[in-house]
Design a protein around this motif. Structure first.
Motif, PDB file in Angstrom:
ATOM      1  N   ASP B 248       0.441  -4.003  -5.547  1.00 40.20           N
ATOM      2  CA  ASP B 248      -0.546  -3.558  -4.563  1.00 40.20           C
ATOM      3  C   ASP B 248       0.215  -3.490  -3.190  1.00 40.20           C
ATOM      4  N   ALA B 249       1.402  -3.094  -3.179  1.00 38.23           N
ATOM      5  CA  ALA B 249       2.139  -3.244  -1.901  1.00 38.23           C
ATOM      6  C   ALA B 249       1.770  -1.955  -1.223  1.00 38.23           C
ATOM      7  N   ASP B 250       1.917  -2.090   0.292  1.00 39.96           N
ATOM      8  CA  ASP B 250       2.076  -1.161   1.212  1.00 39.96           C
ATOM      9  C   ASP B 250       3.164  -0.387   1.174  1.00 39.96           C
ATOM     10  N   ILE B 251       4.230  -1.156   1.213  1.00 40.57           N
ATOM     11  CA  ILE B 251       5.716  -0.690   1.459  1.00 40.57           C
ATOM     12  C   ILE B 251       6.585  -1.374   0.079  1.00 40.57           C
ATOM     13  N   ILE B 252       7.385  -0.784  -0.501  1.00 37.66           N
ATOM     14  CA  ILE B 252       8.366  -1.481  -1.440  1.00 37.66           C
ATOM     15  C   ILE B 252       9.874  -1.405  -0.873  1.00 37.66           C
ATOM     16  N   LEU B 253      10.361  -2.630  -0.794  1.00 30.40           N
ATOM     17  CA  LEU B 253      11.943  -2.658  -0.507  1.00 30.40           C
ATOM     18  C   LEU B 253      12.496  -2.451  -1.568  1.00 30.40           C
ATOM     19  N   THR B 254      13.648  -1.493  -1.703  1.00 30.48           N
ATOM     20  CA  THR B 254      14.476  -1.608  -2.873  1.00 30.48           C
ATOM     21  C   THR B 254      15.692  -2.111  -2.526  1.00 30.48           C
ATOM     22  N   LYS B 301      -1.869   3.367  -3.223  1.00 28.71           N
ATOM     23  CA  LYS B 301      -1.593   2.376  -1.773  1.00 28.71           C
ATOM     24  C   LYS B 301      -0.611   2.578  -1.230  1.00 28.71           C
ATOM     25  N   LEU B 302       0.491   2.981  -1.760  1.00 33.80           N
ATOM     26  CA  LEU B 302       2.020   2.870  -1.497  1.00 33.80           C
ATOM     27  C   LEU B 302       2.034   3.932  -0.279  1.00 33.80           C
ATOM     28  N   LYS B 303       2.805   3.352   0.889  1.00 37.28           N
ATOM     29  CA  LYS B 303       3.178   4.269   1.996  1.00 37.28           C
ATOM     30  C   LYS B 303       4.456   4.660   1.862  1.00 37.28           C
ATOM     31  N   GLY B 304       5.075   4.068   1.229  1.00 37.97           N
ATOM     32  CA  GLY B 304       6.715   4.461   0.796  1.00 37.97           C
ATOM     33  C   GLY B 304       7.539   3.306   0.507  1.00 37.97           C
ATOM     34  N   ILE B 305       8.945   3.684   0.243  1.00 35.70           N
ATOM     35  CA  ILE B 305       9.901   2.836  -0.134  1.00 35.70           C
ATOM     36  C   ILE B 305      11.049   2.794   0.919  1.00 35.70           C
ATOM     37  N   LEU B 306      11.483   1.628   1.290  1.00 38.59           N
ATOM     38  CA  LEU B 306      12.520   1.287   2.239  1.00 38.59           C
ATOM     39  C   LEU B 306      13.723   0.785   1.245  1.00 38.59           C
ATOM     40  N   ASP B 307      14.793   1.593   1.139  1.00 39.09           N
ATOM     41  CA  ASP B 307      15.744   1.021   0.442  1.00 39.09           C
ATOM     42  C   ASP B 307      16.796   0.393   1.341  1.00 39.09           C
ATOM     43  N   GLU B 351       9.238   0.490  12.157  1.00 39.82           N
ATOM     44  CA  GLU B 351       9.889   1.974  12.712  1.00 39.82           C
ATOM     45  C   GLU B 351       9.748   3.083  11.735  1.00 39.82           C
ATOM     46  N   LYS B 352      10.024   2.789  10.572  1.00 40.39           N
ATOM     47  CA  LYS B 352       9.956   4.001   9.679  1.00 40.39           C
ATOM     48  C   LYS B 352       8.590   4.504   9.311  1.00 40.39           C
ATOM     49  N   PHE B 353       7.748   3.338   9.120  1.00 42.83           N
ATOM     50  CA  PHE B 353       6.618   3.549   8.743  1.00 42.83           C
ATOM     51  C   PHE B 353       5.314   3.508   9.980  1.00 42.83           C
ATOM     52  N   VAL B 354       5.656   3.929  11.195  1.00 46.94           N
ATOM     53  CA  VAL B 354       5.093   3.647  12.287  1.00 46.94           C
ATOM     54  C   VAL B 354       3.700   4.454  12.070  1.00 46.94           C
TER      55      VAL B 354
END
Ligand code: TPP
Ligand code: SF4
Lengths: 273, 358
Positions: B248-254, B301-307, B351-354
């Motif tokens: 249920d994360a907002d953002i996933i870090l890979t 729910k996910l806004k995006g992924i930051l790798d 910054e990326k998901f401001v």
């Protein structure tokens, strides 16, 4: 009696005598078990075939077929494993002695040899060769020196003679710009890790016998764990030398052997034996 | 009773090598992994009879591995980025000849001679080939010294199961840092003779030939098809990954390796700010966990992924393939031996998901 009836009579005679002639006592030569029935791909008159046969005979005579692992090169002998009925590994260009080192280190009781051409051993594989010799790995390196890259169509090798033409030295090898032929066996003979180093040829029956002796000795020495045995076989490449087999063998005698004189360059010290 | 030790990554790995019952190590020194060769030189032979040989080059090392692996023994090498580049010829041959072996790459910054500081710049080289031709290695990416240890044994198992080279891909920091580790028991050296091994041909079997040469195109294609089928099976059976708080994360870090731990710290920092951050860490880089990541990326729910990686963006290509447009994928990378900090990763998330985050 005309020729035709003479022939018929002799065939009849032969048939009648077959039982008597074809008996074990009369066998002078048999194909070694270590040589498979696969027809070889080498050009007519090429020394590779003779060298293979010698290795097979020696392995048979010493009864070590089940204990020998060979390493084939990149070069005309790339398919050596098709002809020798033993376990074999095919190595990358020049790396055969490193591969042989890996095998021998984990199988110290087995007989391990590599079989390599001059491009393979003396050009791309110089580092592996020198260091394998220097470590004194207990293996045999059979080095076929035909003064040229056979498989890729006759380019200059490190062992190409001065003035000798090849597809990449079309005006003859110019030692000023292309360097001098590399006498690898002379170099490795100076290394303490090398137990036995010799230069042979397979262009005459007498030389063939001597080459066989050198290979036999090398396998016998391998049991002693005293270091590396290096057998150079000065050979021919009728196709790329653009000669008939007999011309090639004559040319070898007159041009290669003065530059690469035959004989043992390093022999075990008798006390050590 | 648990035996815990405080050990440097490279030395712990070397200890695991001995305990795995490894038969032979061939290597050449290069920072930041020379301790592997040093530790083995001091310990291995006297404890198990294992062969340890310092070769004249990485080219020789990998070919010695080829020879020893061909006899069915547990053979390995280790190196760091420039050395691994030199091994690519041998790795391609080993992959085609289908020999089991372990190759450890403790990466440093490149290209060229680069720096001895940690990096993840060899992802492409490890995962997408590196050497010539169509082949794959199984690639394991530890993120702790404990995994450096555990993956050694796993690597040998996978290598023999699939008759394939396995690469253990760590970065320089993992090799150099000290952590608490627990070791497995000393395993006996393997005595089973593999039926395909070149150990000398007994009278009652055909000769064994180890080669990567198949001159006829149809035969060579057959070999290629066989290899591809094997890689497909590996993709089905050997995927390993870790997904922490991703559901249920907002953002996933890979991230993989050490960077995944930095990302976990960043996720904690984010939690304090009320942002739910998950961490997705592939433990196998080949096979890559495409499906698992694909599933996670369709969460509404996910806004995006930051790798996050220590390179210019290499694994992110596989992340994008997995995500396939289902969510936004951003990238943050550091190079040249610079290790990203958790604060820096958090700042990048913001910054990326401001505007999209609470
Ligand atoms: C890395 C690599 N470089 C180049 C080649 C091409 N190549 C194949 S055989 C050969 C020369 C072999 O010559 P030699 O060792 O003298 O053996 P011969 O064919 O004369 O018996 C070369 C350059 C190769 N296969 N691999
Ligand atoms: S090209 Fe030369 S070395 Fe090769 S098989 Fe023919 S004659 Fe022998």
């Amino acid at each position: 009696m005309n020729e035709k009836t003479m022939l018929e009579e002799s065939t009849l005679d032969a048939a009648a005598n077959e039982e008597v002639i074809c008996c074990p006592e009369n066998v002078v030569y048999e194909k070694p078990d270590t040589l498979t029935d696969t027809p070889m791909h080498y050009c007519p008159g090429c020394g590779h075939g003779v060298a293979h046969k010698l290795i097979a005979e020696v392995i048979d005579e010493l009864g070590i077929q089940s204990q020998t692992v060979g390493v084939a090169p990149v070069g005309c002998a790339v398919f050596a494993y098709n002809y020798l009925n033993i376990d074999m590994q095919e190595a990358a260009h020049g790396r055969a002695s490193a591969v042989a080192t890996g095998i021998k280190r984990v199988l110290p009781e087995k007989f391990v040899f590599s079989y390599q051409g001059d491009g393979d051993l003396a050009a791309i594989g110089t580092a592996e060769t020198i260091h394998t010799c220097n470590r004194g790995e207990n293996i045999l390196i059979v080095f076929i020196n035909n003064g040229i890259y056979g498989m890729t169509g006759g380019q200059m090798a490190p062992t190409t003679l001065p003035g000798m033409k090849s597809t990449t030295s079309p005006y003859g090898r110019d030692v000023e710009t292309m360097g001098n032929p590399l006498k690898i066996t002379d170099i490795v003979a100076t290394l303490p890790g090398v137990y036995y180093a010799t230069r042979c040829a397979v262009n005459t029956p007498n030389n063939v016998r001597k080459a066989k002796k050198a290979i036999t000795k090398s396998f016998e020495y391998q049991k002693l764990n005293k270091g590396l045995c290096f057998v150079e076989i000065v050979s021919n490449c009728p196709s790329n030398w653009k000669m008939t087999p007999s011309q090639a063998n004559k040319w070898l005698e007159e041009n290669m052997l003065p530059y690469y004189p035959l004989g043992e360059l390093k022999v075990p010290n008798d006390k050590e034996k | 009773m648990k035996e815990l030790k405080l050990m440097k990554g490279n030395e712990a790995l070397a200890e695991a090598v001995i305990r795995s019952g490894c038969d032979a190590y061939f290597g050449y020194p290069i920072t930041p992994q020379s301790e592997v060769l040093e530790y083995l030189s001091a310990e291995a032979n006297k404890r198990t009879g294992m062969i340890v040989l310092q070769a004249e080059s990485e080219v020789a090392s990998i070919n010695m591995v080829y020879g020893a692996a061909g006899t069915g023994k547990l053979a390995m090498t280790s190196s760091s980025s420039p050395g691994i580049s030199l091994m690519q010829e041998g790795i391609s041959y080993i992959a085609c000849a289908e020999l089991p072996c372990l190759i450890v790459n403790v990466m440093r910054g490149g290209p060229g001679l680069g720096t001895i500081q940690p990096s993840q710049g060899d992802y492409f080289q490890a995962v997408k080939g590196g050497g010539h031709g169509d082949y794959k290695m199984i690639v394991l990416a530890p993120s702790t010294v404990q995994e450096m240890v555990d993956y050694v044994r796993l690597s040998f198992e996978l290598a023999f199961k699939w008759k394939n080279p396995v690469m253990l891909l760590a970065d320089g920091a993992l090799g150099q840092m000290m952590e608490k580790v627990e070791f497995f028991e000393q395993q006996p050296r393997k005595t089973k003779v593999e039926p395909w091994a070149t150990v000398g041909k007994p009278k009652d079997r055909e000769r064994n030939i180890i080669t990567s040469l198949h001159i006829q195109p149809d035969k060579m294609e057959e070999i290629n098809l066989h290899l591809q089928k094997k890689y497909k099976a590996i993709e089905e059976e050997e995927i390993r990954f870790e997904a922490i708080n991703c559901e249920d994360a907002d953002i996933i870090l890979t991230a993989f390796g050490l960077v995944a731990r930095i990302c976990q710290k960043a996720a904690q920092l984010a939690k304090e700010k009320g942002i739910k951050v998950g961490v997705f860490r592939p433990q196998t880089l080949f096979p890559f966990p495409y499906e698992a990541l694909s599933k996670l990326s369709s969460s509404p729910k996910l806004k995006g992924i930051l790798d996050v990686e220590m390179n210019a963006g290499q694994m992110v290509e596989d992340v994008r393939l997995a995500v396939n447009g289902k969510t936004r994928v951003e990238f943050h990378g550091r190079m040249g031996g610079v290790v990203p900090s958790p604060e820096e990763v958090l700042a990048k998330i913001e910054e990326k998901f401001v505007g999209e985050l609470v």
